[in-house]
Design a protein around this motif. Structure first.
Motif, PDB file in Angstrom:
ATOM      1  N   GLU A   9       6.428  12.472   4.721  1.00 14.99           N
ATOM      2  CA  GLU A   9       7.120  11.197   4.531  1.00 14.99           C
ATOM      3  C   GLU A   9       6.639  10.454   3.285  1.00 14.99           C
ATOM      4  OE1 GLU A   9       6.740   8.941   8.123  1.00 14.99           O
ATOM      5  OE2 GLU A   9       7.403  10.621   9.375  1.00 14.99           O
ATOM      6  N   GLU A  10       5.640  11.014   2.638  1.00 21.85           N
ATOM      7  CA  GLU A  10       5.060  10.415   1.432  1.00 21.85           C
ATOM      8  C   GLU A  10       4.609   8.981   1.676  1.00 21.85           C
ATOM      9  OE1 GLU A  10       7.705  10.928  -1.883  1.00 21.85           O
ATOM     10  OE2 GLU A  10       7.802  13.095  -1.609  1.00 21.85           O
ATOM     11  N   THR A  11       3.848   8.799   2.756  1.00 17.69           N
ATOM     12  CA  THR A  11       3.331   7.464   3.081  1.00 17.69           C
ATOM     13  C   THR A  11       1.824   7.522   3.308  1.00 17.69           C
ATOM     14  OG1 THR A  11       3.739   7.814   5.447  1.00 17.69           O
ATOM     15  CG2 THR A  11       5.490   6.738   4.201  1.00 17.69           C
ATOM     16  N   GLY A  12       1.167   6.492   2.861  1.00 17.98           N
ATOM     17  CA  GLY A  12      -0.246   6.308   3.153  1.00 17.98           C
ATOM     18  C   GLY A  12      -1.217   7.084   2.276  1.00 17.98           C
ATOM     19  N   ILE A  13      -0.739   7.985   1.453  1.00 23.30           N
ATOM     20  CA  ILE A  13      -1.622   8.816   0.626  1.00 23.30           C
ATOM     21  C   ILE A  13      -2.411   7.933  -0.356  1.00 23.30           C
ATOM     22  CG2 ILE A  13      -1.758  10.717  -1.015  1.00 23.30           C
ATOM     23  CD1 ILE A  13      -0.804  11.663   1.701  1.00 23.30           C
ATOM     24  N   LYS A  14      -1.721   7.059  -1.055  1.00 24.69           N
ATOM     25  CA  LYS A  14      -2.371   6.194  -2.038  1.00 24.69           C
ATOM     26  C   LYS A  14      -3.433   5.326  -1.377  1.00 24.69           C
ATOM     27  CE  LYS A  14      -1.488   2.513  -5.320  1.00 24.69           C
ATOM     28  NZ  LYS A  14      -0.645   1.428  -5.684  1.00 24.69           N
ATOM     29  N   GLU A  15      -3.134   4.762  -0.227  1.00 25.56           N
ATOM     30  CA  GLU A  15      -4.063   3.883   0.468  1.00 25.56           C
ATOM     31  C   GLU A  15      -5.321   4.646   0.918  1.00 25.56           C
ATOM     32  OE1 GLU A  15      -0.082   2.130   0.503  1.00 25.56           O
ATOM     33  OE2 GLU A  15      -0.820   4.113   1.111  1.00 25.56           O
ATOM     34  N   ILE A  16      -5.128   5.842   1.404  1.00 29.02           N
ATOM     35  CA  ILE A  16      -6.277   6.649   1.835  1.00 29.02           C
ATOM     36  C   ILE A  16      -7.130   7.035   0.637  1.00 29.02           C
ATOM     37  CG2 ILE A  16      -6.934   8.910   2.759  1.00 29.02           C
ATOM     38  CD1 ILE A  16      -4.898   8.467   4.958  1.00 29.02           C
ATOM     39  N   TRP A  17      -6.474   7.398  -0.464  1.00 30.00           N
ATOM     40  CA  TRP A  17      -7.223   7.748  -1.664  1.00 30.00           C
ATOM     41  C   TRP A  17      -8.052   6.553  -2.146  1.00 30.00           C
ATOM     42  CZ3 TRP A  17      -9.107  11.803  -3.773  1.00 30.00           C
ATOM     43  CH2 TRP A  17      -9.620  11.745  -5.062  1.00 30.00           C
ATOM     44  N   GLU A  18      -7.474   5.376  -2.116  1.00 28.21           N
ATOM     45  CA  GLU A  18      -8.190   4.168  -2.526  1.00 28.21           C
ATOM     46  C   GLU A  18      -9.378   3.894  -1.602  1.00 28.21           C
ATOM     47  OE1 GLU A  18      -5.096   1.234  -2.596  1.00 28.21           O
ATOM     48  OE2 GLU A  18      -4.349   1.887  -4.556  1.00 28.21           O
ATOM     49  N   MET A  19      -9.182   4.087  -0.309  1.00 30.87           N
ATOM     50  CA  MET A  19     -10.265   3.889   0.659  1.00 30.87           C
ATOM     51  C   MET A  19     -11.394   4.889   0.381  1.00 30.87           C
ATOM     52  SD  MET A  19     -10.380   4.196   4.828  1.00 30.87           S
ATOM     53  CE  MET A  19     -10.129   5.957   4.776  1.00 30.87           C
ATOM     54  N   LEU A  20     -11.066   6.137   0.118  1.00 33.57           N
ATOM     55  CA  LEU A  20     -12.074   7.149  -0.193  1.00 33.57           C
ATOM     56  C   LEU A  20     -12.842   6.796  -1.468  1.00 33.57           C
ATOM     57  CD1 LEU A  20     -10.136  10.420   0.690  1.00 33.57           C
ATOM     58  CD2 LEU A  20     -12.081   9.430   1.920  1.00 33.57           C
ATOM     59  N   CYS A  21     -12.134   6.308  -2.462  1.00 26.21           N
ATOM     60  CA  CYS A  21     -12.790   5.898  -3.710  1.00 26.21           C
ATOM     61  C   CYS A  21     -13.750   4.737  -3.471  1.00 26.21           C
ATOM     62  CB  CYS A  21     -11.756   5.538  -4.769  1.00 26.21           C
ATOM     63  SG  CYS A  21     -10.862   6.976  -5.414  1.00 26.21           S
ATOM     64  N   ARG A  22     -13.343   3.773  -2.643  1.00 27.37           N
ATOM     65  CA  ARG A  22     -14.230   2.646  -2.317  1.00 27.37           C
ATOM     66  C   ARG A  22     -15.461   3.126  -1.545  1.00 27.37           C
ATOM     67  NH1 ARG A  22      -9.275   0.292  -1.030  1.00 27.37           N
ATOM     68  NH2 ARG A  22      -9.721   0.483   1.197  1.00 27.37           N
ATOM     69  N   PHE A  23     -15.233   4.031  -0.622  1.00 28.27           N
ATOM     70  CA  PHE A  23     -16.342   4.584   0.156  1.00 28.27           C
ATOM     71  C   PHE A  23     -17.340   5.298  -0.756  1.00 28.27           C
ATOM     72  CE2 PHE A  23     -18.229   8.256   2.340  1.00 28.27           C
ATOM     73  CZ  PHE A  23     -18.939   7.590   3.335  1.00 28.27           C
ATOM     74  N   ARG A  24     -16.829   6.122  -1.644  1.00 29.43           N
ATOM     75  CA  ARG A  24     -17.693   6.864  -2.574  1.00 29.43           C
ATOM     76  C   ARG A  24     -18.483   5.896  -3.458  1.00 29.43           C
ATOM     77  NH1 ARG A  24     -17.502   9.362  -7.789  1.00 29.43           N
ATOM     78  NH2 ARG A  24     -18.733  11.259  -7.772  1.00 29.43           N
ATOM     79  N   GLU A  25     -17.813   4.889  -3.976  1.00 22.75           N
ATOM     80  CA  GLU A  25     -18.476   3.901  -4.831  1.00 22.75           C
ATOM     81  C   GLU A  25     -19.578   3.174  -4.067  1.00 22.75           C
ATOM     82  OE1 GLU A  25     -17.282  -0.241  -7.041  1.00 22.75           O
ATOM     83  OE2 GLU A  25     -15.798   1.377  -7.068  1.00 22.75           O
ATOM     84  N   HIS A  26     -19.266   2.763  -2.838  1.00 22.20           N
ATOM     85  CA  HIS A  26     -20.240   2.052  -2.009  1.00 22.20           C
ATOM     86  C   HIS A  26     -21.452   2.929  -1.726  1.00 22.20           C
ATOM     87  CE1 HIS A  26     -21.943  -0.463   1.123  1.00 22.20           C
ATOM     88  NE2 HIS A  26     -21.935   0.586   1.916  1.00 22.20           N
ATOM     89  N   THR A  27     -21.235   4.164  -1.325  1.00 21.44           N
ATOM     90  CA  THR A  27     -22.349   5.042  -0.988  1.00 21.44           C
ATOM     91  C   THR A  27     -23.173   5.417  -2.217  1.00 21.44           C
ATOM     92  OG1 THR A  27     -20.876   6.976  -1.045  1.00 21.44           O
ATOM     93  CG2 THR A  27     -21.305   5.974   1.107  1.00 21.44           C
ATOM     94  N   MET A  28     -22.545   5.506  -3.374  1.00 29.10           N
ATOM     95  CA  MET A  28     -23.287   5.794  -4.596  1.00 29.10           C
ATOM     96  C   MET A  28     -24.167   4.602  -4.973  1.00 29.10           C
ATOM     97  SD  MET A  28     -20.708   8.018  -6.945  1.00 29.10           S
ATOM     98  CE  MET A  28     -21.951   8.437  -8.156  1.00 29.10           C
TER      99      MET A  28
END
Length: 94
Positions: A9-28
């Motif tokens: 359905e091409e939904t939610g991919i961008k939001e999940i990618w952004e969440m993963l990027c925030r998580f990675r940044e926070h943990t780094m």
């Protein structure tokens, strides 16, 4: 948080990618990645040493010969597995 996405359905991919990027940044920023990398490196060291010792032990012709004998001794209850291990370790030390 739980997030849903759908490639069909091409939904939610961008939001999940952004969440993963925030998580990675926070943990780094918290040093998690460096600490985890150090821990992994030490684990790799100990695993590597363990495997090398194990290989050296079992590749020893004297150990191989004695193991065949001790296998039968254990099978016929003439020696316990623990005592057999002690015998092998003493042989290995010398």
């Amino acid at each position: 948080p739980v997030m849903l996405c759908s490639a069909l359905e091409e939904t939610g991919i961008k939001e999940i990618w952004e969440m993963l990027c925030r998580f990675r940044e926070h943990t780094m920023m918290e040093g998690f990645w460096e600490k985890e990398r150090q821990s992994q490196a030490f684990n790799w060291l100990t695993e590597n040493v363990t495997l090398r010792i194990q290989q050296h032990f079992f590749d020893n012709p004297l150990i191989q010969e004695k193991m065949l004998f001790l296998q039968q001794e254990i099978q016929y209850n003439r020696i316990s597995p623990m005592k057999a291990a002690d015998v092998l370790m003493e042989l290995y030390k010398h």
